[in-house]
Design an enzyme around this catalytic site. Structure first.
Site, PDB file in Angstrom:
ATOM      1  N   TRP A   1       0.821  -1.223   0.000  1.00 53.37           N
ATOM      2  CA  TRP A   1       0.000   0.000   0.000  1.00 53.37           C
ATOM      3  C   TRP A   1       0.854   1.272   0.000  1.00 53.37           C
ATOM      4  O   TRP A   1       0.314   2.369  -0.094  1.00 53.37           O
ATOM      5  CB  TRP A   1      -0.954  -0.003   1.195  1.00 53.37           C
ATOM      6  N   ARG A   2       2.162   1.118   0.092  1.00 56.55           N
ATOM      7  CA  ARG A   2       3.036   2.287   0.007  1.00 56.55           C
ATOM      8  C   ARG A   2       3.510   2.552  -1.422  1.00 56.55           C
ATOM      9  O   ARG A   2       4.335   3.430  -1.633  1.00 56.55           O
ATOM     10  CB  ARG A   2       4.235   2.100   0.944  1.00 56.55           C
TER      11      ARG A   2
ATOM     12  N   GLU B   1      -5.517   0.683   6.017  1.00 60.59           N
ATOM     13  CA  GLU B   1      -5.594   1.347   7.318  1.00 60.59           C
ATOM     14  C   GLU B   1      -6.614   0.666   8.231  1.00 60.59           C
ATOM     15  O   GLU B   1      -6.378   0.522   9.440  1.00 60.59           O
ATOM     16  CB  GLU B   1      -5.954   2.824   7.137  1.00 60.59           C
TER      17      GLU B   1
ATOM     18  N   LEU C   1      -9.966 -12.047  11.057  1.00 60.36           N
ATOM     19  CA  LEU C   1      -9.435 -10.749  11.486  1.00 60.36           C
ATOM     20  C   LEU C   1     -10.081 -10.248  12.771  1.00 60.36           C
ATOM     21  O   LEU C   1      -9.502  -9.435  13.483  1.00 60.36           O
ATOM     22  CB  LEU C   1      -9.635  -9.704  10.380  1.00 60.36           C
ATOM     23  N   GLY C   2     -11.300 -10.716  13.063  1.00 62.80           N
ATOM     24  CA  GLY C   2     -12.008 -10.210  14.228  1.00 62.80           C
ATOM     25  C   GLY C   2     -12.599  -8.831  13.969  1.00 62.80           C
ATOM     26  O   GLY C   2     -12.487  -8.289  12.863  1.00 62.80           O
TER      27      GLY C   2
ATOM     28  N   TYR D   1      -8.913   9.094  12.630  1.00 59.83           N
ATOM     29  CA  TYR D   1      -7.628   8.517  12.238  1.00 59.83           C
ATOM     30  C   TYR D   1      -7.626   8.087  10.775  1.00 59.83           C
ATOM     31  O   TYR D   1      -6.750   8.479  10.000  1.00 59.83           O
ATOM     32  CB  TYR D   1      -7.296   7.318  13.135  1.00 59.83           C
TER      33      TYR D   1
ATOM     34  N   ASP E   1      -2.726   7.997  15.962  1.00 65.67           N
ATOM     35  CA  ASP E   1      -3.053   6.637  16.372  1.00 65.67           C
ATOM     36  C   ASP E   1      -2.175   6.282  17.565  1.00 65.67           C
ATOM     37  O   ASP E   1      -1.480   7.136  18.125  1.00 65.67           O
ATOM     38  CB  ASP E   1      -2.865   5.653  15.213  1.00 65.67           C
TER      39      ASP E   1
ATOM     40  N   CYS F   1      18.303   5.982  19.376  1.00 66.23           N
ATOM     41  CA  CYS F   1      17.232   6.795  18.798  1.00 66.23           C
ATOM     42  C   CYS F   1      17.791   8.126  18.287  1.00 66.23           C
ATOM     43  O   CYS F   1      18.637   8.762  18.946  1.00 66.23           O
ATOM     44  CB  CYS F   1      16.152   7.045  19.845  1.00 66.23           C
TER      45      CYS F   1
END
Length: 352
Positions: A21-22, A34, A77-78, A117, A135, A199
């Site tokens: 999806w990118r 999403e 998937l629930g 979102y 998110d 980081c």
């Protein structure tokens, strides 16, 4: 910190995962990704994404499918209400927007099941609208980095994080910026054991410098889970059909299929099950016995389900009356029914 947006986008361009999806700005495809990723990790959700978009490659194919078909593809998937909402939203796009999936936040937020979102994600990635995504990953990054101590998930937390993110969002490429912050939270600023010493923001991170990495973001108090006990009956007729029912009440797993069920205050032993009204309905001549197959524990967001599965031992000769809630499903067709993950696991062990 004035250059947060530039720094995190540079990190993203060299560290992001290569995901299907990118490689697109198609709003429908981004929307599907999403919604799926709201409830599962990327490595688990990728297969579901490919399966869903393979069957429903565009909003028209999703809108024209039956609700049961959508639930069947979603199986495993629930959170099945999300699949039902997606189906309804696809119908709205076809009827109200002539099948052209909207790209603006104001239009997206009006679609069934799309919240702040998802609307922000699609609008920024596909439409280039500078709307910050908020998110769990974003809340964690901003709470730790800037010392936001509001309870995660609260309205105040959402407002503060959105305002802070809006200060840094890239006006020309907001989609990449939003994805960068989410990806950083997923890969680097993780809930547990983040790699703080390496980081890129460790020299300015509020949580790292003040020893609050484990305390931020502030967690919402857990809601106690309600415990329920389900006793299922695996009943196969002489013709090789399995007795199934569709859940109709506004309850968990609404509209999904399951075996005949006796819900009780505990898991029933064979004698208790054979004395139930449901057993007598399935075996009116008292010719069969209950044989225990397996027990299972299934945890949902607000429920703990203890399930016990019995098989009717013997030849079941039954004829369903007109209007009965039960249906006879051939064994080889069970795999195509939309069922809960609990039921699917049972069938994988006993049938598939």
């Amino acid at each position: 910190m004035t250059d947060f947006g530039d720094r995190i986008m540079r990190w993203y361009r060299t560290s992001r995962r290569d995901l299907p999806w990118r490689h697109t700005r198609d709003p429908y495809t981004i929307w599907v990704s999403e919604v799926i990723l709201q409830q599962t990790k990327v490595d688990q959700g990728l297969g579901y994404f490919l399966r869903f978009t393979g069957r429903f490659p565009d909003v028209q194919s999703l809108a024209s499918a039956s609700g049961q078909e959508v639930l069947a593809v979603w199986k495993g998937l629930g959170y099945y209400s999300r699949a039902r909402n997606m189906h309804a939203a696809a119908g709205m796009v076809v009827s109200e927007y002539q099948g052209i999936f909207p790209e603006t936040y104001d239009k997206l937020i009006k679609l069934k099941g799309i919240g702040k979102y998802t609307a922000a994600a699609v609008a920024s990635i596909s439409g280039g609208e500078p709307v910050p995504v908020v998110d769990g990953n974003v809340i964690r990054v901003f709470s730790r980095l800037f010392g936001i101590e509001e309870v995660a998930g609260s309205g105040r937390s959402f407002k503060r994080v959105a305002e802070k993110s809006l200060q840094y969002i890239h006006r020309e490429d907001p989609g990449t910026y939003n994805q960068a912050v989410m990806e950083f939270g997923a890969l680097f600023c993780k809930p547990g054991r983040p790699d703080c010493p390496n980081c890129i923001f460790s020299d300015e991170c509020f949580a790292f410098l003040n020893g609050k990495v484990e305390q931020l973001p502030v967690k919402r108090p857990e809601i106690p889970r309600k415990t329920r006990w389900f006793n299922y009956i695996f009943a196969v007729t002489a013709q090789g059909d399995v007795v199934m029912q569709q859940r109709r009440d506004r309850d968990i797993w609404e509209n999904l299929w399951e075996l005949p069920l006796v819900e009780s205050g505990h898991l029933l032993d064979p004698g208790e099950l054979e004395a139930s009204g449901l057993w007598k309905q399935l075996d009116p001549y008292n010719a069969c016995k209950a044989v225990l197959l397996s027990d299972a524990k299934h945890i949902l967001s607000h429920r703990i389900i203890y399930a016990r599965f019995y098989k009717i031992s013997g030849i079941l000769n039954m004829h369903l009356q007109s209007g009965s809630n039960y249906k006879l499903i051939p064994v080889d067709q069970l795999k195509y029914l939309p069922v809960s993950r609990l039921m699917d696991r049972f069938f994988q062990d006993q049938v598939y």
